[in-house]
Motif scaffolding. Structure first.
Motif, short mmCIF file in Angstrom:
data_model
loop_
_atom_site.label_atom_id
_atom_site.label_comp_id
_atom_site.label_asym_id
_atom_site.label_seq_id
_atom_site.Cartn_x
_atom_site.Cartn_y
_atom_site.Cartn_z
N LEU A 193 0.84 -1.20 0.00
CA LEU A 193 0.00 0.00 0.00
C LEU A 193 0.88 1.26 0.00
CD1 LEU A 193 -3.03 -1.04 2.23
CD2 LEU A 193 -2.96 -0.67 -0.26
N MET A 194 1.82 1.26 -0.88
CA MET A 194 2.70 2.41 -1.09
C MET A 194 2.91 2.49 -2.59
SD MET A 194 6.21 3.12 0.96
CE MET A 194 7.05 4.70 0.75
N LEU A 195 1.96 3.12 -3.30
CA LEU A 195 1.94 3.04 -4.77
C LEU A 195 1.98 4.42 -5.39
CD1 LEU A 195 -0.83 0.31 -5.11
CD2 LEU A 195 1.61 0.02 -5.56
N GLY A 196 2.72 4.54 -6.48
CA GLY A 196 2.83 5.80 -7.19
C GLY A 196 2.51 5.64 -8.67
N VAL A 197 1.97 6.72 -9.27
CA VAL A 197 1.78 6.76 -10.72
C VAL A 197 2.51 8.01 -11.22
CG1 VAL A 197 0.13 6.86 -12.63
CG2 VAL A 197 -0.52 5.72 -10.49
N GLU A 198 3.45 7.82 -12.14
CA GLU A 198 4.23 8.97 -12.63
C GLU A 198 3.73 9.42 -13.98
OE1 GLU A 198 8.36 9.09 -11.92
OE2 GLU A 198 8.66 10.74 -13.35
N PHE A 199 3.46 10.73 -14.11
CA PHE A 199 2.91 11.28 -15.36
C PHE A 199 3.98 12.05 -16.13
CE2 PHE A 199 -0.69 10.75 -12.52
CZ PHE A 199 -1.59 10.07 -13.34
N VAL A 200 3.99 11.81 -17.45
CA VAL A 200 4.97 12.48 -18.33
C VAL A 200 4.26 12.98 -19.58
CG1 VAL A 200 6.98 11.14 -17.58
CG2 VAL A 200 5.52 10.24 -19.42
N HIS A 201 4.96 13.85 -20.33
CA HIS A 201 4.44 14.24 -21.63
C HIS A 201 4.64 13.06 -22.58
CE1 HIS A 201 3.61 18.44 -20.74
NE2 HIS A 201 4.69 18.42 -19.98
N PRO A 202 3.63 12.72 -23.38
CA PRO A 202 3.73 11.55 -24.25
C PRO A 202 4.98 11.57 -25.12
CG PRO A 202 1.49 12.38 -24.26
CD PRO A 202 2.31 13.36 -23.47
N GLY A 203 5.56 10.41 -25.32
CA GLY A 203 6.70 10.28 -26.23
C GLY A 203 8.05 10.38 -25.54
N GLY A 204 8.09 10.63 -24.24
CA GLY A 204 9.38 10.75 -23.55
C GLY A 204 9.19 10.64 -22.06
N VAL A 205 10.13 11.19 -21.32
CA VAL A 205 10.01 11.15 -19.85
C VAL A 205 9.99 12.55 -19.24
CG1 VAL A 205 10.97 8.83 -19.54
CG2 VAL A 205 12.51 10.82 -19.58
N GLU A 206 9.62 13.53 -20.07
CA GLU A 206 9.53 14.90 -19.53
C GLU A 206 8.37 14.95 -18.54
OE1 GLU A 206 8.59 19.42 -20.83
OE2 GLU A 206 8.99 17.99 -22.45
N PRO A 207 8.63 15.32 -17.30
CA PRO A 207 7.57 15.27 -16.28
C PRO A 207 6.40 16.18 -16.62
CG PRO A 207 9.74 15.73 -15.31
CD PRO A 207 9.91 15.81 -16.78
N ASP A 208 5.18 15.72 -16.32
CA ASP A 208 3.98 16.53 -16.56
C ASP A 208 3.28 16.80 -15.22
OD1 ASP A 208 1.75 17.84 -17.42
OD2 ASP A 208 1.35 16.50 -19.10
#
Ligand SMILES: Cc1ncc(COP(=O)(O)O)c(C=O)c1O
Length: 435
Positions: A357-372
């Motif tokens: 119960l320690m879960l993360g979802v990381e969001f980026v701009h599509p096509g790379g790993v630039e953080p969103d």
């Protein structure tokens, strides 16, 4: 009224203490895994006051243990007198820590726990040089902040320690990110050797590290990394401090402590957050010979106080009696598997990660790993609108963090999952509308 309270809050509290949400909320009631705000809206709580309400809200066993202590008339005595609740809790924590011949020192916060661990290890080694990990968070005092590798949480350059930095277990960015787990561990040990040889003057006191970086966005290295590090550390007599402030007490589902995923026992470990289920309780547990390296009187006025330790004993008993570690594994799997299946394939989701119960979802701009971070904020607000409280974090503010109470039921896990999935899909598909 919440609006009035917001204006009063802003007028009298410092702005560097952030509030969640465009329209901040006041929580006025709680029961189980649900809270109610001042406007009467109810939420399923997947953040638990930053992982502190570990058992849930208004749990009779914990409330009654605290009430029993209050009825004695002794809310506080100071540690100058024997405190039965403190001794009992120390015995339990020492036994559960896995550290041989352990001593326990109680504090009021994770920051103070890390200070105490750093004090003992720097004294023991007669050195103020330490190692810490990039993207870490260890607290807000000068030493704990000085060991924090996250610009957003580093409010001062003043530092009583001399710190050299290791690479983290980051999988998306950075020098070690594209390696498979075994190669990543080898590269991390290589990094450690190089840092010791190039950035220190020998005689380093300790390495402080989180098994899963909390504030850092639930980033973690491959299992076994701590053991590989420790082999090298042992060769130099350097101590290992495992900061278990977020990972402790079975939250990761697979183990009671985060360090156990690595097949190694640290010299010291620090704990806080969930152990008081909301009461201010934290501490450090370590090998006696290290813990005894404090050559002067050192005590914490409120550390180990009868009320907090009464809560701590009730929390630990509840946790073990109900095998909440197994529940964390079970309900965490519902969430992790469900999230991966429903949104793991979206272009904007770089990773669904974590344990139990320690879960993360990381969001980026599509096509790379630039953080969103903007999309993350929209998802975050959409969750609240849907009746779910979650957390945010990560070096770039682009990680949604879930750390629900360990009593979460399977039905509640599915209910929260549905809200999360709707919020992510709607925000990704129609960002402006979902905002
Ligand atoms: C891993 C870790 N260590 C230490 C701390 C500091 O704890 P506290 O805020 O209780 O001082 C935190 C707080 O978030 C944390 O996550």
């Amino acid at each position: 009224m919440t609006d009035d309270l917001l204006a009063r809050h802003r007028a009298v509290l410092p702005s560097w203490m952030p509030l969640y949400y465009a329209e901040p909320i006041e929580l006025v009631a709680g029961s189980g895994r649900r809270v109610t705000d001042a406007r009467g809206r109810s939420y399923l709580d997947f953040f638990g006051g930053v992982l502190t309400n570990m058992i849930g809200y208004d749990i009779p066993e914990i409330r009654e243990a605290v009430e029993r202590q209050l009825r004695t008339g002794i809310v506080h005595s100071s540690t100058l007198y024997l405190i039965r609740q403190q001794v009992e809790l120390a015995e339990k924590v020492a036994r559960l820590s896995g550290i041989p011949d352990a001593r326990v020192f109680f504090t009021n916060s994770g920051t103070e726990a890390n200070e105490a661990a750093l004090l003992a290890s720097t004294n023991h080694r007669r050195s103020h040089q330490i190692l810490a990990v990039r993207n870490s968070y260890h607290g807000r005092s000068y030493a704990a902040m000085g060991a924090t590798g996250n610009r957003s949480w580093s409010a001062s350059a003043l530092n009583p320690l001399q710190v050299a930095w290791l690479h983290s277990g980051e999988r998306l960015r950075g020098l070690l990110s594209r390696l498979d787990p075994a190669d990543q561990v080898d590269a991390a040990v290589e990094d450690l050797r190089e840092v010791l040889a190039t950035q220190t003057a020998g005689d380093v006191a300790c390495l402080i590290a989180e098994p899963i970086q909390g504030v850092g966005g639930f980033v973690h290295g491959p299992d076994g990394l701590f053991a590989a590090w420790k082999k090298e550390l042992d060769a130099h007599g350097i101590l290992l401090i495992s900061d278990e402030v977020q990972t402790g007490w079975g939250r990761t589902g697979e183990h009671f402590w985060g360090y156990q995923a690595h097949g190694v026992t640290p010299d010291l470990l620090t704990f806080a957050k969930g152990i008081g289920n909301g009461f201010a309780l934290a501490g450090v547990v370590g090998r006696a010979e290290i813990m005894e390296s404090v050559p002067a009187i050192s005590f914490s006025t409120f550390g180990g106080n009868p009320v907090s330790t009464a809560a701590g004993n009730a929390v630990l008993d509840y946790l073990l009696d109900h095998d909440l570690q197994a529940n964390a594994a079970r309900t965490g799997a519902i969430l992790a598997d469900g999230l991966r299946a429903a949104v793991g394939g979206l272009d904007c989701v770089a990773e669904v990660r974590g344990k139990g119960l320690m879960l993360g979802v990381e969001f980026v701009h599509p096509g790379g790993v630039e953080p969103d971070a903007t999309l993350t904020a929209r998802v975050f607000e959409a969750c609240r609108a849907g009746g779910l409280l979650v957390g945010k974090g990560g070096l770039y503010g682009n990680v949604l963090r879930m750390g629900p109470p360990l009593t979460l039921t399977e039905d509640e896990a599915r209910e929260g999952l549905a809200i999360l999935v709707d919020a992510i899909r709607a925000s990704a598909a129609a960002p402006e509308a979902a905002a």
